[in-house]
Design a protein around this motif. Structure first.
Motif, PDB file in Angstrom:
ATOM      1  N   PRO A 150      -9.326  22.741  79.249  1.00 39.44           N
ATOM      2  CA  PRO A 150      -9.576  24.178  79.038  1.00 39.44           C
ATOM      3  C   PRO A 150     -10.012  24.921  80.292  1.00 39.44           C
ATOM      4  N   VAL A 151     -10.538  24.202  81.285  1.00 43.91           N
ATOM      5  CA  VAL A 151     -10.947  24.855  82.532  1.00 43.91           C
ATOM      6  C   VAL A 151      -9.701  24.992  83.404  1.00 43.91           C
ATOM      7  N   ALA A 152      -9.042  26.113  83.292  1.00 47.46           N
ATOM      8  CA  ALA A 152      -7.747  26.291  83.935  1.00 47.46           C
ATOM      9  C   ALA A 152      -7.609  27.697  84.486  1.00 47.46           C
ATOM     10  N   LEU A 153      -6.657  27.836  85.372  1.00 49.61           N
ATOM     11  CA  LEU A 153      -6.346  29.130  85.984  1.00 49.61           C
ATOM     12  C   LEU A 153      -4.969  29.559  85.515  1.00 49.61           C
ATOM     13  N   ASP A 154      -4.881  30.700  84.853  1.00 45.71           N
ATOM     14  CA  ASP A 154      -3.604  31.205  84.345  1.00 45.71           C
ATOM     15  C   ASP A 154      -3.020  32.191  85.359  1.00 45.71           C
ATOM     16  N   LEU A 155      -2.059  31.715  86.122  1.00 44.60           N
ATOM     17  CA  LEU A 155      -1.478  32.539  87.179  1.00 44.60           C
ATOM     18  C   LEU A 155      -0.588  33.656  86.635  1.00 44.60           C
ATOM     19  N   SER A 156      -0.180  33.546  85.376  1.00 47.74           N
ATOM     20  CA  SER A 156       0.636  34.625  84.808  1.00 47.74           C
ATOM     21  C   SER A 156      -0.151  35.929  84.720  1.00 47.74           C
ATOM     22  N   ALA A 157      -1.481  35.821  84.698  1.00 51.96           N
ATOM     23  CA  ALA A 157      -2.311  37.025  84.669  1.00 51.96           C
ATOM     24  C   ALA A 157      -2.181  37.818  85.959  1.00 51.96           C
ATOM     25  N   TRP A 158      -1.745  37.154  87.040  1.00 47.42           N
ATOM     26  CA  TRP A 158      -1.517  37.814  88.327  1.00 47.42           C
ATOM     27  C   TRP A 158      -0.031  38.058  88.599  1.00 47.42           C
ATOM     28  N   GLY A 159       0.748  37.979  87.563  1.00 44.01           N
ATOM     29  CA  GLY A 159       2.171  38.296  87.700  1.00 44.01           C
ATOM     30  C   GLY A 159       3.021  37.170  88.236  1.00 44.01           C
ATOM     31  N   LEU A 160       2.482  35.934  88.256  1.00 42.92           N
ATOM     32  CA  LEU A 160       3.263  34.789  88.731  1.00 42.92           C
ATOM     33  C   LEU A 160       3.852  34.043  87.545  1.00 42.92           C
ATOM     34  N   ALA A 161       5.132  33.743  87.634  1.00 39.38           N
ATOM     35  CA  ALA A 161       5.802  33.031  86.549  1.00 39.38           C
ATOM     36  C   ALA A 161       5.526  31.534  86.591  1.00 39.38           C
ATOM     37  N   GLY A 162       5.015  31.072  87.725  1.00 37.41           N
ATOM     38  CA  GLY A 162       4.727  29.647  87.870  1.00 37.41           C
ATOM     39  C   GLY A 162       3.741  29.428  88.991  1.00 37.41           C
ATOM     40  N   GLN A 163       3.444  28.157  89.269  1.00 38.40           N
ATOM     41  CA  GLN A 163       2.413  27.834  90.251  1.00 38.40           C
ATOM     42  C   GLN A 163       2.973  27.298  91.560  1.00 38.40           C
ATOM     43  N   THR A 164       4.243  27.547  91.850  1.00 37.38           N
ATOM     44  CA  THR A 164       4.813  27.004  93.079  1.00 37.38           C
ATOM     45  C   THR A 164       4.509  27.899  94.274  1.00 37.38           C
ATOM     46  N   LEU A 165       4.485  27.294  95.438  1.00 34.60           N
ATOM     47  CA  LEU A 165       4.287  28.069  96.668  1.00 34.60           C
ATOM     48  C   LEU A 165       5.404  29.089  96.889  1.00 34.60           C
ATOM     49  N   PRO A 166       6.686  28.757  96.630  1.00 33.66           N
ATOM     50  CA  PRO A 166       7.729  29.772  96.781  1.00 33.66           C
ATOM     51  C   PRO A 166       7.513  30.995  95.899  1.00 33.66           C
ATOM     52  N   GLN A 167       7.033  30.798  94.674  1.00 30.95           N
ATOM     53  CA  GLN A 167       6.777  31.943  93.801  1.00 30.95           C
ATOM     54  C   GLN A 167       5.645  32.804  94.347  1.00 30.95           C
ATOM     55  N   LEU A 168       4.646  32.160  94.946  1.00 29.63           N
ATOM     56  CA  LEU A 168       3.554  32.913  95.554  1.00 29.63           C
ATOM     57  C   LEU A 168       4.055  33.696  96.765  1.00 29.63           C
ATOM     58  N   VAL A 169       4.864  33.056  97.596  1.00 33.52           N
ATOM     59  CA  VAL A 169       5.427  33.732  98.769  1.00 33.52           C
ATOM     60  C   VAL A 169       6.298  34.909  98.349  1.00 33.52           C
ATOM     61  N   THR A 170       7.117  34.692  97.331  1.00 35.19           N
ATOM     62  CA  THR A 170       7.983  35.762  96.834  1.00 35.19           C
ATOM     63  C   THR A 170       7.164  36.937  96.329  1.00 35.19           C
ATOM     64  N   LYS A 171       6.065  36.649  95.621  1.00 34.63           N
ATOM     65  CA  LYS A 171       5.214  37.703  95.089  1.00 34.63           C
ATOM     66  C   LYS A 171       4.538  38.494  96.207  1.00 34.63           C
ATOM     67  N   LEU A 172       4.105  37.792  97.256  1.00 33.99           N
ATOM     68  CA  LEU A 172       3.370  38.450  98.339  1.00 33.99           C
ATOM     69  C   LEU A 172       4.274  39.216  99.292  1.00 33.99           C
ATOM     70  N   THR A 173       5.494  38.718  99.497  1.00 39.76           N
ATOM     71  CA  THR A 173       6.378  39.308 100.505  1.00 39.76           C
ATOM     72  C   THR A 173       7.460  40.204  99.924  1.00 39.76           C
ATOM     73  N   GLY A 174       7.777  40.009  98.642  1.00 37.77           N
ATOM     74  CA  GLY A 174       8.840  40.790  98.031  1.00 37.77           C
ATOM     75  C   GLY A 174      10.232  40.287  98.332  1.00 37.77           C
ATOM     76  N   MET A 175      10.352  39.153  99.034  1.00 38.37           N
ATOM     77  CA  MET A 175      11.685  38.607  99.319  1.00 38.37           C
ATOM     78  C   MET A 175      12.270  37.972  98.063  1.00 38.37           C
ATOM     79  N   SER A 176      13.554  37.634  98.112  1.00 39.34           N
ATOM     80  CA  SER A 176      14.223  37.054  96.957  1.00 39.34           C
ATOM     81  C   SER A 176      13.685  35.659  96.672  1.00 39.34           C
TER      82      SER A 176
END
Length: 367
Positions: A150-176
């Motif tokens: 139960p002690v977890a971080l829900d990244l979907s609350a920050w608009g991330l569809a998953g927990q991968t580094l590419p998804q984080l980079v895409t979210k921060l940079t706006g690249m494809s």
């Protein structure tokens, strides 16, 4: 559906063949995560660690290629989901690192040792399986589900569809998505390769170089097998499914939970609801691949426990590995190669906690 066209058969037998090669190479090259960490801590020797990092780099590039070409969908794996149970990952990874150190090797290493004649590792794996099953569905599982998960971080609350580094980079940079995936894969894999190849002695070690590359490619091949070959329409339900995997989604190599499912299958063989899966077949493949190499090289030797104290220590380590591996969603191979190849942030967290647990235990033993 005939046996030849049944996707489940392809996944199971394909997983066995890939793991057979994995086991033979792991035996020949002495591939062992605990051993690699021990070499660094006790002798400042990075040879086996570099082999592990090389396998990681190859697995990352190959897995990213499969995903960006649409051959597999990494968003469906257990590693990339937006919910990050960080406490489970830290605790599970740390305990797995402690367990594999006092047991003298991780689950993969014990599978390899069984193939080389170690009866000690047979006992260790039985206790790993029991502990893992208790963590999946038994008493340990209740503790895990009640206090850790139960002690977890829900990244979907920050608009991330998953927990991968590419998804984080895409979210921060706006690249494809594809550009973010390749940028991240390039940075991580090139960094690993620069570290690996800067050592002249390692570059001259053809066995470790080739073994690292092949082990990484085998992880990629397993993703393709379960995520592409084994992905299709179930003729009974008309649903699109992943065939013959315990997680019901695409998988690559991981050996803790499959030992539990394998033991369950052996004990309840007549239960028709239990079926042979990719994970179980891959665990069997590692054992038989290691055995084939050991017999061909004249290295097969029966081995038992050295003493009662040795037995006690090994069994305690096995219980920790079973609990830790399930809680952390993978072992040194399951998270350290397969999970890392997806570039999931949780996999790197588990990898760090496993390493920290192992290093702390080694330093304690040395003192």
């Amino acid at each position: 559906m005939t046996e030849a066209t049944n996707p489940s058969a392809w996944v199971i037998w394909g997983g066995f063949v890939l793991a057979f090669v994995f086991g033979a190479i792991a035996n020949k090259s002495n591939f062992c995560t605990m051993g690699a960490i021990s070499d660094v801590v006790n002798m400042s020797h990075w040879g086996r660690m570099r082999m592990w990092f090389l396998a990681m780099a190859v697995a990352i590039v190959g897995t990213t290629l499969l995903h960006t070409q649409g051959l597999i969908d990494l968003t469906k794996t257990i590693y990339t989901r937006p919910n990050v149970p960080w406490l489970s990952m830290l605790v599970g990874g740390g305990l797995f690192g402690v367990g594999m150190t006092i047991a003298g090797g991780c689950v993969n290493k014990n599978l390899v040792r069984v193939g080389a004649g170690s009866l000690r590792s047979v006992v260790v794996l039985v206790f790993v399986a029991i502990s893992a099953y208790m963590t999946l569905k038994g008493l340990f599982g209740q503790w895990r589900a009640s206090f850790l998960d139960p002690v977890a971080l829900d990244l979907s609350a920050w608009g991330l569809a998953g927990q991968t580094l590419p998804q984080l980079v895409t979210k921060l940079t706006g690249m494809s998505g594809h550009a973010g995936a390749w940028l991240t894969a390039a940075v991580v894999s090139i960094g690993l390769l620069l570290f690996v190849l800067k050592d002249k002695r390692f570059r001259a070690n053809n066995l470790q170089m080739v073994s690292g590359v092949v082990l990484g490619l085998l992880v990629v091949a397993a993703w393709y097998l379960t995520g592409h070959v084994g992905h299709g329409e179930n003729p009974d339900t008309m649903e699109i499914v992943y065939f013959a995997t315990n997680t019901r989604t695409l998988e690559s190599f991981s050996f803790v939970a499959p030992t539990a499912f394998g033991l369950e299958l052996l004990m309840l063989w007549t239960d028709k609801s239990l079926l042979l899966t990719f994970g179980i077949a891959s665990a069997m493949g590692v054992v038989l691949g290691s055995m084939a190499y050991a017999l061909s090289a004249g290295q097969f030797r029966w081995e038992g426990f050295a003493s009662v104290e040795d037995l006690r220590t090994q069994l305690f380590g096995a219980v920790l590995m079973g609990f830790g591996g399930v809680t952390a969603l993978g072992c040194t191979v399951g998270q350290g190669l397969s999970g890392v190849s997806t570039l999931a942030m949780g996999s790197f967290l588990v990898l760090g906690s496993i390493t920290a647990g192992a290093v702390a235990t080694m330093q304690y033993q040395n003192r």
